[in-house]
Design an enzyme around this catalytic site. Sequence first.
Site: not given
Ligand code: GLY
Length: 366
Positions: A120, A142, A184, A226, A236, A241, A245, A248, A252, A266
Amino acid sequence: MKVVPVALGERSYEVRIGSGLLARAGDELAPLVGTRPVVIVADEHVAPHLATLRRSLRACGIAAHDIVLPSGEGTKSWAVLERLCDALLEHGVERQDHVIALGGGVIGDLVGFATAILKRGCRFVQIPTTLLAQVDSSVGGKTGINARAGKNLIGAFHQPALVLIDPDVLDTLPVRQVRAGYAEVVKYGLIDDADFFAWCEANGAALLQGDADARAYAIAHAVAAKARIVGEDEFETKGRRALLNLGHTFGHALEAEAGFSDRLLHGEAVAAGCGLAFDYSATIGLCTRETSDRVAAHWRDSGLPDGLSASGITAPAARLVDHMRHDKKMAAGTLPFLLARGIGQTFLDKTVSLDRVEHFLDNGAR
Ligand code: GLY
């Protein structure tokens, strides 16, 4: 060494950035791990970095086991997750122990998720070895794996205890990977920092040629951006946040059409996607054509695709839009798009019609 704090209350941690940091990792980790052994999970392509890390830990009296996993997106799977969790349990990992992720985004995402669910939740440290992982995926928590239905559909928010970034590891990274990671970096300028975009225009070429000062500055600036955005909206849910994107949604669709393969990395998809987001914004009159041309020119100068045709994806627009319909950001029949009123003026638009996007892709998208 530059230290960027990620301020998340009791989940706060530091991102430490410095040349030669990998060889000093033992000193950085010693206060965190105490007398407990660590497990390093590494990408098979980073064997020299693994040897450096092991030497550094040994010199500080930290015992380490290692688990080496195959490179590539296929590693972010249920099967490898299961094997990894079993291996971590066999090594006797306890909840307060630290597992070290040494590799690019695939290893970071997988180890982050494994440690989110093992007992956990146990601790992990990110030591990213690609530019993309250094400026994006290693920071912010993430984590996840891919499902049959799509990329990153199984996962959790799980913050690392520490991130160590050594820009020197990029010396041996293939130039195509460095370029893809650079997309990025530039993205942060496009989102909300026009001055940083101008810095990229002036210094991007030097960075891509391996200039250490340019690289260190860009990494620290990107990580600080970031950290700020994640600090404002960790999960998010507040619209902040989601700005990360940018590019993206279009990207995507291109990646999905390429089967998430090396045909389009990517970061390359993000560059083309940002190009398309600005192109679309100009087409509907949100920003000037001069602005979208400026963005496209920087991608071309950096050896990155500036839109649909440079991405090499030739699928009909209807097919690309169909990929968008399966995007995990789709909610109640609408797909939020990141559009721009100018460089550094990105915003989330939840009213974009996919029919209009299809028309744009069919009629004159770059
Ligand atoms: N890569 C996008 C984020 O971490 O929110």
